[in-house]
Write a protein that holds these residues in place. Sequence first.
Motif, PDB file in Angstrom:
ATOM      1  N   ASP A  49       0.700  -0.995   0.134  1.00  0.00           N
ATOM      2  CA  ASP A  49       0.030   0.265  -0.038  1.00  0.00           C
ATOM      3  C   ASP A  49       1.261   1.368   0.139  1.00  0.00           C
ATOM      4  OD1 ASP A  49      -2.177   1.722   0.257  1.00  0.00           O
ATOM      5  OD2 ASP A  49      -2.183   1.733   2.678  1.00  0.00           O
ATOM      6  N   VAL A  50       1.691   1.772  -1.387  1.00  0.00           N
ATOM      7  CA  VAL A  50       2.712   2.497  -0.998  1.00  0.00           C
ATOM      8  C   VAL A  50       2.770   3.499  -2.658  1.00  0.00           C
ATOM      9  CG1 VAL A  50       5.523   3.009  -1.492  1.00  0.00           C
ATOM     10  CG2 VAL A  50       4.354   1.430   0.009  1.00  0.00           C
ATOM     11  N   ARG A  51       2.545   5.015  -2.199  1.00  0.00           N
ATOM     12  CA  ARG A  51       2.277   5.617  -3.642  1.00  0.00           C
ATOM     13  C   ARG A  51       2.994   5.979  -3.467  1.00  0.00           C
ATOM     14  NH1 ARG A  51      -1.784   4.466  -0.627  1.00  0.00           N
ATOM     15  NH2 ARG A  51      -3.380   3.694  -0.985  1.00  0.00           N
ATOM     16  N   LYS A  52       3.450   6.847  -4.929  1.00  0.00           N
ATOM     17  CA  LYS A  52       4.803   8.543  -4.922  1.00  0.00           C
ATOM     18  C   LYS A  52       4.412   8.892  -4.013  1.00  0.00           C
ATOM     19  CE  LYS A  52       6.118   6.768  -9.010  1.00  0.00           C
ATOM     20  NZ  LYS A  52       7.071   5.673  -8.601  1.00  0.00           N
ATOM     21  N   GLY A  53       5.352   9.653  -3.467  1.00  0.00           N
ATOM     22  CA  GLY A  53       5.157  10.691  -2.475  1.00  0.00           C
ATOM     23  C   GLY A  53       5.044  10.726  -1.037  1.00  0.00           C
ATOM     24  N   ASP A  54       4.952   8.614  -1.281  1.00  0.00           N
ATOM     25  CA  ASP A  54       4.781   8.436   0.611  1.00  0.00           C
ATOM     26  C   ASP A  54       5.873   9.209   1.524  1.00  0.00           C
ATOM     27  OD1 ASP A  54       2.195   8.149   0.074  1.00  0.00           O
ATOM     28  OD2 ASP A  54       2.305   5.708   0.443  1.00  0.00           O
ATOM     29  N   PHE A 117      10.258   8.055  16.901  1.00  0.00           N
ATOM     30  CA  PHE A 117       9.806   8.305  15.429  1.00  0.00           C
ATOM     31  C   PHE A 117       8.644   9.277  15.568  1.00  0.00           C
ATOM     32  CE2 PHE A 117       9.788   3.904  14.933  1.00  0.00           C
ATOM     33  CZ  PHE A 117      10.910   4.213  13.674  1.00  0.00           C
ATOM     34  N   LYS A 118       8.699  10.315  14.488  1.00  0.00           N
ATOM     35  CA  LYS A 118       7.391  12.216  14.594  1.00  0.00           C
ATOM     36  C   LYS A 118       6.540  10.654  13.690  1.00  0.00           C
ATOM     37  CE  LYS A 118      10.081  15.653  14.562  1.00  0.00           C
ATOM     38  NZ  LYS A 118      11.526  15.328  14.628  1.00  0.00           N
ATOM     39  N   PRO A 119       4.908  11.000  14.366  1.00  0.00           N
ATOM     40  CA  PRO A 119       3.560  10.212  13.218  1.00  0.00           C
ATOM     41  C   PRO A 119       3.576  11.247  12.027  1.00  0.00           C
ATOM     42  CG  PRO A 119       3.177  11.765  14.721  1.00  0.00           C
ATOM     43  CD  PRO A 119       4.490  11.665  15.089  1.00  0.00           C
ATOM     44  N   VAL A 120       4.232  10.715  11.087  1.00  0.00           N
ATOM     45  CA  VAL A 120       4.390  11.495  10.578  1.00  0.00           C
ATOM     46  C   VAL A 120       4.034  10.564   8.496  1.00  0.00           C
ATOM     47  CG1 VAL A 120       5.354  13.468  10.658  1.00  0.00           C
ATOM     48  CG2 VAL A 120       7.294  12.236   9.582  1.00  0.00           C
ATOM     49  N   HIS A 121       4.932   9.190   9.031  1.00  0.00           N
ATOM     50  CA  HIS A 121       4.565   8.273   7.614  1.00  0.00           C
ATOM     51  C   HIS A 121       3.577   7.768   7.294  1.00  0.00           C
ATOM     52  CE1 HIS A 121       8.868   8.644   9.585  1.00  0.00           C
ATOM     53  NE2 HIS A 121       9.428   8.997   8.757  1.00  0.00           N
ATOM     54  N   ASP A 122       3.516   7.638   6.167  1.00  0.00           N
ATOM     55  CA  ASP A 122       2.151   6.384   4.905  1.00  0.00           C
ATOM     56  C   ASP A 122       2.211   5.640   5.647  1.00  0.00           C
ATOM     57  OD1 ASP A 122       1.077   9.528   3.999  1.00  0.00           O
ATOM     58  OD2 ASP A 122       2.934   9.391   3.758  1.00  0.00           O
ATOM     59  N   PHE A 123       3.692   4.672   5.641  1.00  0.00           N
ATOM     60  CA  PHE A 123       3.229   3.229   5.755  1.00  0.00           C
ATOM     61  C   PHE A 123       4.670   3.012   5.753  1.00  0.00           C
ATOM     62  CE2 PHE A 123       4.878  -0.042   3.018  1.00  0.00           C
ATOM     63  CZ  PHE A 123       4.057  -1.265   3.036  1.00  0.00           C
ATOM     64  N   CYS A 124       4.710   2.015   7.109  1.00  0.00           N
ATOM     65  CA  CYS A 124       5.797   1.728   8.028  1.00  0.00           C
ATOM     66  C   CYS A 124       5.843  -0.467   7.357  1.00  0.00           C
ATOM     67  CB  CYS A 124       5.576   1.266   9.112  1.00  0.00           C
ATOM     68  SG  CYS A 124       6.426   1.317  10.411  1.00  0.00           S
ATOM     69  N   LEU A 147       3.315   6.273  12.366  1.00  0.00           N
ATOM     70  CA  LEU A 147       2.682   6.742  10.974  1.00  0.00           C
ATOM     71  C   LEU A 147       1.531   7.684  11.845  1.00  0.00           C
ATOM     72  CD1 LEU A 147       1.322   2.581  10.938  1.00  0.00           C
ATOM     73  CD2 LEU A 147       2.826   4.127   9.144  1.00  0.00           C
ATOM     74  N   LYS A 148       0.862   8.081  10.666  1.00  0.00           N
ATOM     75  CA  LYS A 148      -0.325   9.545  10.372  1.00  0.00           C
ATOM     76  C   LYS A 148      -1.008   8.207  10.845  1.00  0.00           C
ATOM     77  CE  LYS A 148       1.199  11.405   6.559  1.00  0.00           C
ATOM     78  NZ  LYS A 148       1.332  12.000   4.748  1.00  0.00           N
ATOM     79  N   PRO A 149      -2.639   8.853  11.727  1.00  0.00           N
ATOM     80  CA  PRO A 149      -3.402   8.539  11.469  1.00  0.00           C
ATOM     81  C   PRO A 149      -4.076   7.942   9.962  1.00  0.00           C
ATOM     82  CG  PRO A 149      -4.007  10.658  11.907  1.00  0.00           C
ATOM     83  CD  PRO A 149      -2.379  10.269  11.551  1.00  0.00           C
ATOM     84  N   GLY A 150      -4.250   6.350  10.312  1.00  0.00           N
ATOM     85  CA  GLY A 150      -4.896   6.161   9.239  1.00  0.00           C
ATOM     86  C   GLY A 150      -3.483   5.402   8.142  1.00  0.00           C
ATOM     87  N   TRP A 283       4.356 -14.998   6.095  1.00  0.00           N
ATOM     88  CA  TRP A 283       2.703 -14.198   6.625  1.00  0.00           C
ATOM     89  C   TRP A 283       2.880 -12.579   6.153  1.00  0.00           C
ATOM     90  CZ3 TRP A 283      -1.341 -16.774   6.884  1.00  0.00           C
ATOM     91  CH2 TRP A 283      -1.066 -18.396   7.354  1.00  0.00           C
ATOM     92  N   LYS A 284       1.847 -12.738   5.271  1.00  0.00           N
ATOM     93  CA  LYS A 284       2.032 -10.734   5.439  1.00  0.00           C
ATOM     94  C   LYS A 284       1.027 -10.106   6.305  1.00  0.00           C
ATOM     95  CE  LYS A 284       0.696  -6.757   1.542  1.00  0.00           C
ATOM     96  NZ  LYS A 284       0.172  -7.480   0.683  1.00  0.00           N
ATOM     97  N   VAL A 285       1.522  -9.561   6.703  1.00  0.00           N
ATOM     98  CA  VAL A 285       1.401  -9.156   7.855  1.00  0.00           C
ATOM     99  C   VAL A 285       0.975  -7.780   7.684  1.00  0.00           C
ATOM    100  CG1 VAL A 285      -0.542  -8.983  10.077  1.00  0.00           C
ATOM    101  CG2 VAL A 285       1.837 -10.482   9.656  1.00  0.00           C
ATOM    102  N   THR A 286      -0.529  -7.866   7.583  1.00  0.00           N
ATOM    103  CA  THR A 286      -0.958  -6.105   7.621  1.00  0.00           C
ATOM    104  C   THR A 286      -2.545  -5.250   8.618  1.00  0.00           C
ATOM    105  OG1 THR A 286      -1.064  -6.213   5.020  1.00  0.00           O
ATOM    106  CG2 THR A 286      -2.191  -4.240   5.888  1.00  0.00           C
ATOM    107  N   ALA A 287      -1.910  -4.247   9.064  1.00  0.00           N
ATOM    108  CA  ALA A 287      -2.664  -3.343   9.674  1.00  0.00           C
ATOM    109  C   ALA A 287      -2.966  -2.134  10.096  1.00  0.00           C
ATOM    110  CB  ALA A 287      -1.798  -3.915  10.943  1.00  0.00           C
ATOM    111  N   LYS A 288      -3.622  -0.872  10.219  1.00  0.00           N
ATOM    112  CA  LYS A 288      -3.565  -0.037  10.265  1.00  0.00           C
ATOM    113  C   LYS A 288      -3.287   0.525  11.443  1.00  0.00           C
ATOM    114  CE  LYS A 288      -5.678   0.958   5.463  1.00  0.00           C
ATOM    115  NZ  LYS A 288      -4.813   1.446   4.897  1.00  0.00           N
ATOM    116  N   ASN A 289      -3.004   1.835  11.625  1.00  0.00           N
ATOM    117  CA  ASN A 289      -2.514   3.000  12.873  1.00  0.00           C
ATOM    118  C   ASN A 289      -4.707   3.551  12.354  1.00  0.00           C
ATOM    119  OD1 ASN A 289      -2.233   4.864  14.850  1.00  0.00           O
ATOM    120  ND2 ASN A 289      -1.798   5.704  13.551  1.00  0.00           N
ATOM    121  N   PRO A 290      -5.466   3.050  13.806  1.00  0.00           N
ATOM    122  CA  PRO A 290      -6.142   4.182  13.708  1.00  0.00           C
ATOM    123  C   PRO A 290      -6.211   5.386  12.985  1.00  0.00           C
ATOM    124  CG  PRO A 290      -6.367   2.653  15.681  1.00  0.00           C
ATOM    125  CD  PRO A 290      -4.866   3.055  14.315  1.00  0.00           C
ATOM    126  N   LYS A 291      -7.742   5.536  12.403  1.00  0.00           N
ATOM    127  CA  LYS A 291      -7.680   7.141  12.606  1.00  0.00           C
ATOM    128  C   LYS A 291      -8.061   8.291  12.931  1.00  0.00           C
ATOM    129  CE  LYS A 291      -8.562   7.442   6.950  1.00  0.00           C
ATOM    130  NZ  LYS A 291      -9.261   6.952   5.964  1.00  0.00           N
TER     131      LYS A 291
END
Length: 291
Positions: A49-54, A117-124, A147-150, A283-291
């Motif tokens: 889940d990685v995009r240009k500019g992340d 860490f600062k909470p400024v990242h889109d993806f970890c 991570l940023k929220p979300g 396992w590819k484990v994926t999880a979200k930081n809540p918004k």
Amino acid sequence: MSNAETAVAARSQYVDFWNNVLVPKFVRWRHILVDGLTLHSAKVFPSLDVRKGDKVVDAGCGFGDTAIELARLVGPSGSVLALDCCEGFLEYGRRDAKAAGIDNITFLEADVQTYPFKPVHDFCFSRFGTQFFENPVAGLRNMRASLKPGGTMTMIVWRGINDNPWLGSAKQVVLKYLPPPGDSAQTCGPGPFSMADTGVVTKQLEIAGYRDIAFEQVDAQVFVGKDLDDAVGFQLAIGPAGEVFREAGKAADERREEIADALKAELAKYQRPNGVMMDSSSWKVTAKNPK
Ligand SMILES: C[S@@+](CC[C@H](N)C(=O)[O-])C[C@H]1O[C@@H](n2cnc3c(N)ncnc32)[C@H](O)[C@@H]1O
């Protein structure tokens, strides 16, 4: 004591073990660890889940090859913060990134469990790094703090030893000759299979504050040696067979030749024109930081 000395003194025994014992071994067997494991993560990268500019974190980045791939995915408008507790690995990452003309990665020597860490990242992201945390919940929680929220965290972790004959079958062979490591064996942390149980990892992630937790099984053949001698040398140096061999000390040295012969006979079953190839599963484990 200076501040730097205090920081080193406070390092965990596992971080010390990585630096003192495993870095030289990993450097010696880099051609297998990087090329072999890339065959595994190549299956995972297209769906990240990685995009240009992340802005991206690579936690426990080792030699830095995944950080370089992530830097390519985010492009020059994005960036990668690549952390590892061993400076001995990071120098390869810096060198390879420079040679590839990539300048949007910061390689940093740090303990992922405690780095502020600062909470400024889109993806970890982490490929096979989180399994070695002394305190997995603290480490996973701290990764969430990046991570940023979300934001999304994806880690690749090994499934059980029986699902990973590339590590398990050599251990079985070596155990016919040497005793298992004792309770006081020096180790690199909880170990490669410590996150194999989806129930345990789900609980760890929930306690660490993640939501939307998902597991996807990834099966791939990995490269474990250019030829049989290379594969035997690798197995006796690294992983569960390597641990049994190292911990047995003099007894292992005395029986090296017969153990190597037995391993060769086992690994010969997996010899292919391009080297020794064996099954692995994660396992590819994926999880979200809540918004
Ligand atoms: C099996 S290696 C994987 C390296 C790399 N991600 C790869 O896939 O090739 C595990 C890595 O995690 C690093 N590591 C272990 N514990 C760590 C911690 N607490 N903080 C930072 N790095 C850690 C080790 O130094 C090592 O480079």
